[in-house]
Every structure is written in structure tokens, then in C-alpha cells.
Write an enzyme that holds these catalytic residues in place. Structure first.
Site, PDB file in Angstrom:
ATOM      1  N   LYS A   8       0.857  -1.197   0.000  1.00 61.26           N
ATOM      2  CA  LYS A   8       0.000   0.000   0.000  1.00 61.26           C
ATOM      3  C   LYS A   8       0.889   1.242   0.000  1.00 61.26           C
ATOM      4  CE  LYS A   8      -3.948   1.951   2.564  1.00 61.26           C
ATOM      5  NZ  LYS A   8      -4.807   1.815   3.757  1.00 61.26           N
ATOM      6  N   SER A  23      -9.817   1.931   2.583  1.00 67.65           N
ATOM      7  CA  SER A  23      -8.884   2.645   1.753  1.00 67.65           C
ATOM      8  C   SER A  23      -7.865   1.770   1.032  1.00 67.65           C
ATOM      9  CB  SER A  23      -8.152   3.676   2.607  1.00 67.65           C
ATOM     10  OG  SER A  23      -7.333   3.043   3.566  1.00 67.65           O
ATOM     11  N   SER A  33     -10.140  -0.460   6.727  1.00 71.30           N
ATOM     12  CA  SER A  33      -9.523  -0.346   5.406  1.00 71.30           C
ATOM     13  C   SER A  33      -8.847  -1.590   4.846  1.00 71.30           C
ATOM     14  CB  SER A  33      -8.497   0.778   5.400  1.00 71.30           C
ATOM     15  OG  SER A  33      -9.177   1.987   5.217  1.00 71.30           O
TER      16      SER A  33
HETATM   17  N1  GLN Z   1     -13.249   4.238   5.793  1.00 74.50           N
HETATM   18  C1  GLN Z   1     -12.722   4.654   7.054  1.00 74.50           C
HETATM   19  C2  GLN Z   1     -12.282   6.099   7.002  1.00 74.50           C
HETATM   20  O1  GLN Z   1     -12.415   6.694   5.972  1.00 74.50           O
HETATM   21  C3  GLN Z   1     -11.604   3.766   7.461  1.00 74.50           C
HETATM   22  C4  GLN Z   1     -10.355   4.068   6.731  1.00 74.50           C
HETATM   23  C5  GLN Z   1      -9.212   3.243   7.197  1.00 74.50           C
HETATM   24  O2  GLN Z   1      -9.384   2.229   7.842  1.00 74.50           O
HETATM   25  N2  GLN Z   1      -8.024   3.712   6.864  1.00 74.50           N
HETATM   26  O3  GLN Z   1     -11.799   6.639   7.959  1.00 74.50           O
END
Ligand code: GLN
Length: 481
Positions: A74, A155, A179
């Protein structure tokens, strides 16, 4: 089903394929870039000596645990000499001069990096649409409307899409509120968020430091154990890195669980869910009941507060963490007449809308006048959520939930923030509690799209969590569907 790490290693040991041929197969796929799952594909020249070294170790009969395995990373992990952007314009020219702890472990174990996976900007999002490098496309299509491009989740959407499309064997992602698990579910793969403190955050671009955790996105549960074995180590450089005794997660993975297991299903999670989602829970329950696993209904008292708590605490930490991007020390700098103008212009042009929204919310809830009303209050509710999990985990060994409230949706479909935030309803509570959770693919929706279920275990119980997930994976046989 795609080849697992152990199958690939077997083929390398038996010389059915060379490390170089294996790498090239994945590289070609990654370079074709159909789904935009990489922000950067690493040049072959950069990997030549690693390929040679891996091959030598196979030839000498002493390969390392991940020797020659092509991985995606990532684009939130600092990789030495390789551009690391967090999918943001503000870091679009940032080349770290050090390697993150987690990626260093993967290199030490012989893996070879294919490239940096696209993700939501600073890992903020649930659909990979906030990336400066454009959205990632889910390799899966709705069987009733083939032409629509669907989101991979986020994400870690690039990581999930890359594994699902076969341009890397596995990817390492991060999970702050879902994410890893949510994109894994929407792309039909396995995603594990370990207990907070298991994998060092050193060298990971920070989003919300009390929640961020690295973990694997893989084709099968066993592969997740391979990656976890590599990255789950104590690190002196991260003050939140736990120094508990780590286990070998591969040993006994396919043995049945040692003791009789009781799993709780939170009834409050299943109110108002679609038949597609209910079917996933029912099928998993049926599959595991055959093995004498007992299921009981449990009920959380705090679920309705989880999202609001998360969307106060995560932006608060983000606003503080992202203060360092001032256009002076890192990344892109915009001109200005004064120093303040440079800060203002760099940050205004460098951050996208979602990141800006979170910085504003975070600064607001931390401001002197509102700290007690929002931030402190949210910290107290977080404690109640943790206690709620502990109450339930005193009664049962694991908790079974859906991973997501819906299948993959169309790109552009959920652009208003609230409906996007609701996607994390089943993953955020676990994150606030710091507990480990794994999503495995459990079946297809009516539209032929993958859905997943999540198993949640107690702190540092990854070993039994993986055993349970492996058993469910075998029984549900999603990969054969
Ligand atoms: N979708 C969640 C957010 O936007 C979690 C994102 C994540 O786990 N990095 O904060």
C-alpha cells in the site's frame, strides 16, 4: 483459485518455475494497469539483485519464508528510494530515505515488491475514490450490469484489487476503521486487521495513531498467516508496539481448534440488513455448526455510537498528524509571498476534499471551546465500546458479523460523506476496541458480487482466529464457486 504462497514455493523448490519467471508473470499483469491498482510499478532493474539472491537460496536449498514472492505494498508504507505518496498530491514527489519496519520484515523474508498500491488519500475513504491518482476499479462486475465500473472498497482498494486481479500474490495494507477488511470483502479476498500494537506503525504515513494497524490482504487464510508471521514483531521505534510473545501462525493452522468454541452473533448488527448479507451469516453458521461450534445471540449496547465516536477521534488525530505537511519539510510546495502564504497555498492545493474535511473537523473537536463536548466525550464512549466488547468476549470466544452492509457499489454512487461513512459500520467498532478482525469471502450476492464475513477475536488471539477462519474458508469453499 489462484496459487497460494505454499503452492508457489513448492513450484519454486521443484524448479517448475524460476523466481525470475514468476516475477515477470506478475509484473506484466501489474504493468497492464487495467484497474489502476498501482500508483507505481517498480522497475525490474531495481529488483534484479533480489531476484538473483532468492533464486540462489532456492538453488542452495535454504529459501527464506517468503523467498521470491511478489507482493504489493500500500502506498502508505515508506519504501527506501521508492516514491511513497499516500495517494496525495502533497506527497506526490516524496521519496523516503528509509524503509518502514513492516516492509523491512517482508524484505528480510525474501519477498519481492511489485509496486505501490493505490489507496484513498491518507487512507481516508471506503471506496478508493479520494486518491489523487484516480479511483481503483474492482476487477469484479455486477452480472446484471456488466458495463458499470465498481469500487474495490477502501482505503486499501488498490491492494485488494491487485490481489483479486492477480498482479501480486498478496499485499500489505493498513486498517484504521476497516480499510483492510472492507475492501477484502468487496473484492472477494481475505483481509486481516491484527490487534492494535501487533505490527509496528514505524514508517507508515500516519492517519490516526491510536487506530492505525498494518495487515495482510491475501487470496487465502494461510497466506495471511505467512505475511503475519513476517510482519508481527516487536519494534523498539514504535511506542505502541506490544512486546507480547508472538506465535508461529502457520503451525497447526489447519488443525481443528483445540477447545470447544462458542461464537456470538450480535443481533443488533443484523437489524435492517439485506437478504444477501443475512445469507452470509446463515451459511457461515451452517458450515461451522457441522464442526460442533456453538452459536449464541449476543447484543451490543454501544453499536449506534461507534461511527460518531470514530468520526470525532480519527479526524482529531488526523488533524494533528497532518500538521507536519506544511510545504517546507515534505512534499509539494506552492509559492506564496510570506511563510504563512506558503503554508496556506501548499495545504490548500496539496490536500483533497475529504482530507481537508477531516482536518477541519479534527481541529474543531480539539479546539479549546469544544474539546470537552466532543473529543473528551468521544474518548469516554470509546472506553464504553471497549468494555462492551470485553463483556461479550467473556461469554463467547469469537464474534461473527457481516464485514460490510452492502456489495461493491458503482464508482460515484456514494459521494456524500455520511453514506460513505456508513460502509464501515461493522468494522469501526472493532478498531475502536483495538481487537483483531479477519474478513473472509463467504459467498456471492444476487448480483454475483463477493461478500465477506468478519470474525473478531480477543486481544492477540490471532492464532485461533486464523484457525477458525481457515476452517470456515474450507467449509464455505468460496474459491471453488
Ligand atoms: N473508511 C474509514 C475512514 O475513511 C476507514 C479508513 C481506514 O481504515 N483507513 O476513515
Amino acid at each position: 483459485m489462484k496459487n497460494s504462497i505454499s503452492q508457489i514455493k513448492k513450484a519454486l523448490i521443484e524448479k517448475k518455475i524460476s523466481v525470475s519467471e514468476l516475477y515477470d508473470e506478475y509484473l506484466v499483469k501489474a504493468k497492464s494497469g487495467n484497474n489502476n491498482s498501482f500508483n507505481l510499478v517498480i522497475d525490474r532493474e531495481n529488483n534484479i539483485s533480489s531476484i538473483k539472491d532468492s533464486q540462489n537460496r532456492y538453488d542452495n536449498g535454504n529459501p527464506l519464508p517468503l523467498d521470491g514472492i511478489p507482493l504489493g505494498i500500500k502506498d502508505l508504507f515508506c519504501t527506501k528510494g521508492i516514491r511513497t505518496t499516500a495517494s496525495s498530491k502533497i506527497l506526490s514527489n516524496f521519496i523516503p530515505n528509509y524503509e518502514s519496519f513492516v516492509t523491512q520484515q517482508l524484505l528480510n523474508d525474501g519477498s519481492i515488491f511489485i509496486g505501490k498500491n493505490n489507496c484513498d488519500e491518507f487512507a481516508m475513504g471506503s471506496s478508493n475514490e479520494t486518491s489523487y491518482f484516480g479511483p481503483v476499479i474492482n476487477p469484479w462486475k455486477n452480472k446484471n450490469s456488466q458495463k458499470d465500473n465498481l469500487v474495490p472498497g477502501g482505503s486499501s482498494g488498490g491492494s485488494a484489487a491487485a490481489v483479486a486481479e492477480g498482479s501480486c500474490v498478496a499485499s500489505i495494507g493498513t486498517d484504521t476503521g476497516g480499510s483492510i477488511r472492507q475492501p477484502a470483502s468487496l473484492c472477494g479476498i481475505v483481509g486481516l486487521k491484527p490487534t492494535f500494537g501487533s505490527c509496528s506503525r514505524w514508517g507508515i504515513v500516519a492517519f490516526a495513531s491510536s487506530l492505525d494497524q498494518a495487515g495482510p490482504l491475501t487470496n487465502c487464510v494461510e497466506d495471511a498467516a505467512y505475511i503475519l508471521n513476517s510482519v508481527n514483531k516487536h519494534d523498539f521505534n514504535d511506542s505502541t508496539s506490544s512486546n507480547h510473545q508472538r506465535e508461529d501462525y502457520l503451525i497447526d493452522m489447519n488443525n481443528s481448534l483445540e477447545k470447544k468454541v462458542k461464537i456470538g452473533i450480535p443481533s443488533d448488527y443484523l437489524e435492517d440488513v439485506s437478504d444477501d448479507i443475512l445469507n452470509q451469516i446463515d451459511n457461515t453458521k451452517k458450515a461451522l455448526s457441522k464442526h460442533g461450534i456453538e452459536f449464541v445471540d449476543v447484543e451490543f449496547k454501544t453499536t449506534e455510537y461507534a461511527l460518531s465516536t470514530y468520526y470525532i477521534l480519527a479526524p482529531a488525530e488526523a488533524s494533528s498528524n497532518l500538521a507536519r505537511y506544511d510545504g517546507v519539510r515534505y512534499g509539494v510546495r506552492e509559492d506564496g509571498e510570506s511563510l504563512d502564504d506558503i503554508y496556506l497555498n501548499s495545504r490548500t492545493k496539496g490536500f483533497g476534499d475529504e482530507v481537508t474535511r477531516r482536518i477541519l473537523i479534527g481541529a474543531y473537536v480539539l479546539s479549546a471551546g469544544y474539546y470537552d463536548a466532543y473529543y473528551r466525550q468521544a474518548q469516554k464512549v470509546r472506553r464504553l465500546i471497549k468494555n462492551d466488547f470485553q463483556r461479550i468476549l467473556n461469554e463467547v470466544d469469537f464474534i461473527l458479523t457481516p464485514t460490510t452492509p452492502n456489495e461493491a457499489f458503482k464508482i460515484g454512487d456514494k459521494l456524500d460523506p455520511i453514506s460513505m461513512y456508513k460502509n464501515d459500520i461493522y468494522t469501526v467498532p472493532t478498531s475502536l476496541a483495538g481487537l483483531p478482525g479477519i474478513s473472509i469471502p463467504s459467498g456471492l450476492s444476487k448480483n454475483g458480487l463477493p461478500l465477506g464475513v468478519q470474525f473478531i477475536g480477543n486481544y492477540f488471539e490471532e492464532k485461533t482466529l486464523l484457525q477458525l477462519a481457515a476452517l470456515a474458508e474450507k467449509e464455505l469453499s468460496f474459491n471453488e464457486q
